[in-house]
Design a protein around this motif. Sequence first.
Motif, PDB file in Angstrom:
ATOM      1  N   VAL A 323       0.817  -1.220   0.000  1.00  0.00           N
ATOM      2  CA  VAL A 323       0.000   0.000   0.000  1.00  0.00           C
ATOM      3  C   VAL A 323       0.847   1.264   0.000  1.00  0.00           C
ATOM      4  N   TYR A 324       1.803   1.370   0.940  1.00  0.00           N
ATOM      5  CA  TYR A 324       2.613   2.586   1.002  1.00  0.00           C
ATOM      6  C   TYR A 324       3.412   2.820  -0.285  1.00  0.00           C
ATOM      7  N   PRO A 325       4.098   1.773  -0.844  1.00  0.00           N
ATOM      8  CA  PRO A 325       4.805   1.986  -2.118  1.00  0.00           C
ATOM      9  C   PRO A 325       3.875   2.371  -3.259  1.00  0.00           C
ATOM     10  N   ALA A 326       2.640   1.824  -3.259  1.00  0.00           N
ATOM     11  CA  ALA A 326       1.690   2.160  -4.318  1.00  0.00           C
ATOM     12  C   ALA A 326       1.322   3.638  -4.278  1.00  0.00           C
ATOM     13  N   PHE A 327       1.075   4.159  -3.089  1.00  0.00           N
ATOM     14  CA  PHE A 327       0.776   5.594  -2.962  1.00  0.00           C
ATOM     15  C   PHE A 327       1.982   6.437  -3.364  1.00  0.00           C
ATOM     16  N   GLN A 328       3.181   5.947  -3.035  1.00  0.00           N
ATOM     17  CA  GLN A 328       4.397   6.690  -3.392  1.00  0.00           C
ATOM     18  C   GLN A 328       4.565   6.758  -4.909  1.00  0.00           C
ATOM     19  N   LYS A 329       4.283   5.661  -5.590  1.00  0.00           N
ATOM     20  CA  LYS A 329       4.383   5.642  -7.049  1.00  0.00           C
ATOM     21  C   LYS A 329       3.356   6.566  -7.698  1.00  0.00           C
ATOM     22  N   MET A 330       2.212   6.738  -7.026  1.00  0.00           N
ATOM     23  CA  MET A 330       1.179   7.626  -7.553  1.00  0.00           C
ATOM     24  C   MET A 330       1.477   9.102  -7.283  1.00  0.00           C
ATOM     25  N   GLY A 331       2.582   9.354  -6.564  1.00  0.00           N
ATOM     26  CA  GLY A 331       2.973  10.734  -6.306  1.00  0.00           C
ATOM     27  C   GLY A 331       2.403  11.323  -5.035  1.00  0.00           C
ATOM     28  N   TRP A 332       1.753  10.505  -4.205  1.00  0.00           N
ATOM     29  CA  TRP A 332       1.215  11.002  -2.941  1.00  0.00           C
ATOM     30  C   TRP A 332       1.664  10.057  -1.834  1.00  0.00           C
ATOM     31  N   GLU A 333       2.864  10.320  -1.323  1.00  0.00           N
ATOM     32  CA  GLU A 333       3.452   9.427  -0.326  1.00  0.00           C
ATOM     33  C   GLU A 333       2.693   9.526   0.995  1.00  0.00           C
ATOM     34  N   LEU A 334       2.416   8.364   1.598  1.00  0.00           N
ATOM     35  CA  LEU A 334       1.766   8.332   2.904  1.00  0.00           C
ATOM     36  C   LEU A 334       2.830   8.518   3.987  1.00  0.00           C
ATOM     37  N   THR A 335       3.240   9.766   4.167  1.00  0.00           N
ATOM     38  CA  THR A 335       4.228  10.097   5.189  1.00  0.00           C
ATOM     39  C   THR A 335       3.602   9.933   6.574  1.00  0.00           C
ATOM     40  N   PRO A 336       4.435   9.884   7.628  1.00  0.00           N
ATOM     41  CA  PRO A 336       3.860   9.784   8.974  1.00  0.00           C
ATOM     42  C   PRO A 336       2.848  10.882   9.290  1.00  0.00           C
ATOM     43  N   LEU A 337       3.087  12.076   8.786  1.00  0.00           N
ATOM     44  CA  LEU A 337       2.183  13.189   9.070  1.00  0.00           C
ATOM     45  C   LEU A 337       0.894  13.118   8.257  1.00  0.00           C
ATOM     46  N   ARG A 338       0.817  12.196   7.330  1.00  0.00           N
ATOM     47  CA  ARG A 338      -0.438  11.931   6.627  1.00  0.00           C
ATOM     48  C   ARG A 338      -1.126  10.691   7.186  1.00  0.00           C
TER      49      ARG A 338
END
Length: 484
Positions: A323-338
Amino acid sequence: MAETTPATSNRFPPQIPFIIGQEICERFSFYGMRNILMVFLMDYLLRNVNPDPAMREATAKSHFHLFMSGVYFFPLFGGYLADRFLGKYRVIFWLSLLYCVGQFCLALFVDNIYGFYTGLFLISLGSGGIKPCVSAMVGDQFTAEKKHLVKKVFAIFYWSINLGSFFASLFIPLALKKFGPAVAFGIPGALMLVATVIYWAGRNHYVMIPPTGQNPHSFLKVVLSALRNPKERTPGQGWLSAARKDHPQEAIEGVRAVFRINLLLMPTIPFFWMLFDQKASTWVVQAKAMDPQVGDFTFQASQMQFINPALVMILIPVLAAVVYPAFQKMGWELTPLRRMPLGLVIGALSYVVAGYYQVVIEGGTKLNIAWQILPYIVLTVAEILVSTTGLEFAYTQAPREMKSVVQSLWLLNSTLANVAVAIAASLNIFTGSAQFFFYAGLAALAGVGMALMARGYQVRDYYQEAAPIPVGERAAPDLAPKGA
């Protein structure tokens, strides 16, 4: 010094299995006793004290959450002792022995309210005191050259917590039903003793950060200095700049880091723990009103808590690897603050679902206990987004000399949450379905508030810059307390 190769830089230090093994057994011990505590208080210990079921439930819930508030308050005590005087190893070891005594008190005093509550106090002191030290000690085993492994080790650490919790949640409620409270509380006591032995066995392998002693540049001293010398403030540098007269810039930056972290977390994270810790109280009470028969198996009300750790063990690797890598590839990284604000909102949703169930139950329909699986799934996703992320975030954002204290302040969020729930329960402010929707609303508002505050937060990671000397490569420390 041995040359670092790609293979060695990607290898966990050999002492990590001792810490992980200790954590699995300790968490079995803690969750084993905690997950049956609400049922034991209602159906055994308080039965003769208060014959009214509704009042007994309110009293049990209040006492349960007061105990939990102690568990999350005493990290302040343990973190301070570890950072300033004894070091993490000795605090963990000696408080673990006290923890064992508390667990065996529960088994010995199942018919004595004073002896039983003494055991709960000792467990809150022991369990709470070692909490920040164990998680911080995991991070202490890694230098900057292995900082890429910190995220992985904290995921494994949290996975191990849930492995212990899973087996405890599955089997200890059955032990209470079949063998009675003395055996049900005695098994967690035995596991805590095993945890202590495992931790002691790794004593010659740990990297030990020495305590700082009485720190002339401690958090409190820097703050007091800044308040005493307002005329020394540097324009544009904030009120803490007034402490430069007495303290170095590094100490001031450390205090700034503590305020920066907690001004973001303290007003918001307690609302998540208000939700999460009630799965062992409010959700257990709801399960007692449900049909426990699922196929050929009859579930105990407190046994349904096994769903949470089982899901965590499955979902942590799925989220981390997919899940996290997928969001990163889409350009919206799930950072801790998100992740953390999102987790608060998702946690609120779990209470909306559970609240709907309560409305149905209050309308006279007896739901099957299997319906609780859905809100457990939603709450577990929220837990991973908030708790796993927050554990890592609180560690990496704190300077080296304040890591245990910041971990303690992270856990203090749970103290605030449980005190609030205990007070609400004792006053009987909200009952039935209303309490589910009340806490859901608070968590949703906290998630929105955290998302807004996170926009102005400046991320700064702190790691060790060099490897501390392992205890096996220097004079062995005196592991006995001073004066012993």
